[in-house]
Enzyme design. Structure first.
Site, PDB file in Angstrom:
ATOM      1  N   ASP A 107       0.884  -1.159   0.000  1.00 15.03           N
ATOM      2  CA  ASP A 107       0.000   0.000   0.000  1.00 15.03           C
ATOM      3  C   ASP A 107       0.925   1.213   0.000  1.00 15.03           C
ATOM      4  OD1 ASP A 107      -2.361   1.544   0.167  1.00 15.03           O
ATOM      5  OD2 ASP A 107      -2.104   1.715   2.333  1.00 15.03           O
ATOM      6  N   GLU A 110      -0.991  -1.226  -4.947  1.00 19.11           N
ATOM      7  CA  GLU A 110      -2.210  -0.470  -5.206  1.00 19.11           C
ATOM      8  C   GLU A 110      -1.981   0.475  -6.377  1.00 19.11           C
ATOM      9  OE1 GLU A 110      -5.020   1.136  -2.075  1.00 19.11           O
ATOM     10  OE2 GLU A 110      -4.057   2.976  -2.768  1.00 19.11           O
ATOM     11  N   ASP A 155      -2.776   1.196   6.882  1.00 18.14           N
ATOM     12  CA  ASP A 155      -1.933   0.930   5.704  1.00 18.14           C
ATOM     13  C   ASP A 155      -1.461  -0.525   5.698  1.00 18.14           C
ATOM     14  OD1 ASP A 155      -1.363   3.964   4.847  1.00 18.14           O
ATOM     15  OD2 ASP A 155      -1.136   3.767   7.022  1.00 18.14           O
TER      16      ASP A 155
END
Length: 188
Positions: free
Chosen positions: A7, A68, A141
């Protein structure tokens, strides 16, 4: 299949490693966050993110890295930092020859919760449940990184079959014949 989920972020870059295959219980192997100071210059921050990701890649030896996909936000400064951290993760994996998959936030949310509009609390709760953890990983996160790994484990088999079908279809597609030569051997 072992997947390292990333992330991306400059201040907090979530990292999570999950083992498993679609349709079977998954196992969390590791989870954490690479942190950098918001007060530091950009170059040293990117180096710190690179070193952190490299350590995770060396220690856990994933077969895939799921990152991501950066999407446009209203805050350009935030999206730039996210894109830079994302590029570092892609570079670290590519340098080792590890395949990288990009997943949008809505794809990850839909895969893990069933809704592409789920909030962070719902994602954290489902990650906790799917990985049979005692509590949601913190900060968010870290949970998001695990969700990325889970998403890739579940989606990769279907994506691979789809890519194979497309490749098979295009290889069997009828070819357009060339036009017959025109006068004096020239093509029309």
């Amino acid at each position: 299949m072992r997947v390292l989920g990333v992330d991306p972020g400059l201040t907090r870059c979530g990292i999570g490693v999950v083992d498993g295959v679609a349709g079977r219980p998954l196992t969390m192997i590791g989870v954490g966050v690479v942190r950098t100071s918001a007060d530091a210059d950009l170059g040293p921050r990117l180096v710190a993110v690179e070193q952190g990701i490299d350590q995770w890649l060396d220690e856990y030896r994933p077969q895939y890295v799921a990152v991501e996909r950066v999407f446009s936000q209203h805050n350009v400064r935030t999206v730039m930092g996210t894109a830079q951290a994302s590029a570092v993760a892609i570079l670290c994996a590519s340098r080792r020859g590890i395949p990288v998959a990009l997943h949008t936030p809505s794809e990850v949310k839909a895969a893990v919760t069933g809704s592409g509009r789920a909030d962070k609390a719902q994602v954290g709760a489902m990650v906790t449940r799917l990985l049979r953890l005692a509590a949601p990983p913190r900060p968010a996160d870290a949970a998001d990184a695990l969700a990325l790994a889970i998403c890739h484990i579940w989606r990769a088999p279907a994506q691979n079959r789809l890519q194979q079908a497309v490749a098979l279809h295009t290889s069997k597609a009828p070819r357009t014949p060339k036009a017959p030569p025109g006068p004096k051997g020239r093509t029309a």
